[in-house]
Design a protein around this motif. Structure first.
Motif, PDB file in Angstrom:
ATOM      1  N   THR A  31      41.907  50.830  46.937  1.00  0.00           N
ATOM      2  CA  THR A  31      42.269  49.541  47.535  1.00  0.00           C
ATOM      3  C   THR A  31      41.268  48.473  47.138  1.00  0.00           C
ATOM      4  O   THR A  31      41.643  47.347  46.769  1.00  0.00           O
ATOM      5  CB  THR A  31      42.345  49.663  49.073  1.00  0.00           C
ATOM      6  OG1 THR A  31      43.357  50.611  49.401  1.00  0.00           O
ATOM      7  CG2 THR A  31      42.662  48.328  49.719  1.00  0.00           C
ATOM      8  N   ARG A  32      39.988  48.812  47.182  1.00  0.00           N
ATOM      9  CA  ARG A  32      38.953  47.853  46.778  1.00  0.00           C
ATOM     10  C   ARG A  32      39.085  47.513  45.301  1.00  0.00           C
ATOM     11  O   ARG A  32      38.930  46.346  44.902  1.00  0.00           O
ATOM     12  CB  ARG A  32      37.567  48.416  47.064  1.00  0.00           C
ATOM     13  CG  ARG A  32      37.244  48.420  48.536  1.00  0.00           C
ATOM     14  CD  ARG A  32      35.820  48.827  48.744  1.00  0.00           C
ATOM     15  NE  ARG A  32      35.105  47.641  49.197  1.00  0.00           N
ATOM     16  CZ  ARG A  32      33.991  47.680  49.891  1.00  0.00           C
ATOM     17  NH1 ARG A  32      33.441  48.828  50.176  1.00  0.00           N
ATOM     18  NH2 ARG A  32      33.414  46.578  50.273  1.00  0.00           N
ATOM     19  N   ARG A  35      41.762  47.536  43.469  1.00  0.00           N
ATOM     20  CA  ARG A  35      42.940  46.671  43.289  1.00  0.00           C
ATOM     21  C   ARG A  35      42.621  45.241  43.710  1.00  0.00           C
ATOM     22  O   ARG A  35      43.071  44.283  43.068  1.00  0.00           O
ATOM     23  CB  ARG A  35      44.124  47.226  44.063  1.00  0.00           C
ATOM     24  CG  ARG A  35      44.678  48.475  43.408  1.00  0.00           C
ATOM     25  CD  ARG A  35      45.835  49.065  44.162  1.00  0.00           C
ATOM     26  NE  ARG A  35      46.323  50.252  43.462  1.00  0.00           N
ATOM     27  CZ  ARG A  35      46.971  51.230  44.033  1.00  0.00           C
ATOM     28  NH1 ARG A  35      47.256  51.189  45.328  1.00  0.00           N
ATOM     29  NH2 ARG A  35      47.367  52.274  43.324  1.00  0.00           N
ATOM     30  N   ARG A  36      41.838  45.094  44.768  1.00  0.00           N
ATOM     31  CA  ARG A  36      41.435  43.757  45.207  1.00  0.00           C
ATOM     32  C   ARG A  36      40.553  43.111  44.138  1.00  0.00           C
ATOM     33  O   ARG A  36      40.720  41.921  43.820  1.00  0.00           O
ATOM     34  CB  ARG A  36      40.686  43.854  46.534  1.00  0.00           C
ATOM     35  CG  ARG A  36      40.448  42.509  47.193  1.00  0.00           C
ATOM     36  CD  ARG A  36      39.818  42.629  48.567  1.00  0.00           C
ATOM     37  NE  ARG A  36      40.588  43.504  49.432  1.00  0.00           N
ATOM     38  CZ  ARG A  36      40.091  44.557  50.089  1.00  0.00           C
ATOM     39  NH1 ARG A  36      38.815  44.868  49.978  1.00  0.00           N
ATOM     40  NH2 ARG A  36      40.846  45.296  50.858  1.00  0.00           N
ATOM     41  N   GLY A  91      42.673  41.970  41.305  1.00  0.00           N
ATOM     42  CA  GLY A  91      43.330  40.709  41.658  1.00  0.00           C
ATOM     43  C   GLY A  91      42.383  39.524  41.536  1.00  0.00           C
ATOM     44  O   GLY A  91      42.769  38.454  41.053  1.00  0.00           O
ATOM     45  N   GLN A  92      41.134  39.729  41.956  1.00  0.00           N
ATOM     46  CA  GLN A  92      40.141  38.661  41.818  1.00  0.00           C
ATOM     47  C   GLN A  92      39.877  38.352  40.339  1.00  0.00           C
ATOM     48  O   GLN A  92      39.755  37.182  39.963  1.00  0.00           O
ATOM     49  CB  GLN A  92      38.837  39.064  42.501  1.00  0.00           C
ATOM     50  CG  GLN A  92      38.929  39.088  44.017  1.00  0.00           C
ATOM     51  CD  GLN A  92      37.662  39.646  44.650  1.00  0.00           C
ATOM     52  OE1 GLN A  92      37.128  40.650  44.194  1.00  0.00           O
ATOM     53  NE2 GLN A  92      37.198  38.992  45.695  1.00  0.00           N
ATOM     54  N   ALA A 104      32.373  42.114  45.977  1.00  0.00           N
ATOM     55  CA  ALA A 104      33.332  43.209  46.086  1.00  0.00           C
ATOM     56  C   ALA A 104      32.879  44.427  45.288  1.00  0.00           C
ATOM     57  O   ALA A 104      32.966  45.566  45.761  1.00  0.00           O
ATOM     58  CB  ALA A 104      34.715  42.746  45.611  1.00  0.00           C
TER      59      ALA A 104
END
Length: 99
Positions: free
Chosen positions: A13-14, A16-17, A20-21, A48
């Motif tokens: 999940t991290r 993927r974030r 996206g960033q 992140a």
């Protein structure tokens, strides 16, 4: 390396974030955005990545030195408690340096 299903899910999940960033940062640079917002995006990505690195490192410390598979009887052992306290301290210290 995250091993439990929960740890893997949290790491993915991290990631993927972060992806996206990175995509948003690429679009900002391609569009010629001002330096201020680009620097903010870079700082957010760095935070992140550092958070993910801290989580993976903490998991590694606990797996390597925490004896996660130890017996319930050994949980009352003062040495065992000291090891876990030390791991908590090191993880906290690393997180503070990665901020």
């Amino acid at each position: 390396m995250p091993h439990s299903p929960e740890e893997k899910k949290r790491a993915i999940t991290r990631l993927r974030r972060i992806r996206g960033q990175a995509d948003a940062l690429e679009r900002s640079i391609a569009e010629g955005s001002e330096c201020g917002p680009v620097l903010q995006q870079l700082a957010a990505m760095r935070g992140a990545v550092n958070g993910l690195m801290a989580d993976v490192l903490e998991g590694h410390l606990r797996e390597s030195f925490g004896h996660a598979d130890c017996e319930v009887a050994s949980l009352n052992d003062p040495t065992h408690a000291h090891v876990h306290e030390t791991i908590d301290e090191v993880a906290s210290l690393v997180r503070s340096y990665l901020r």
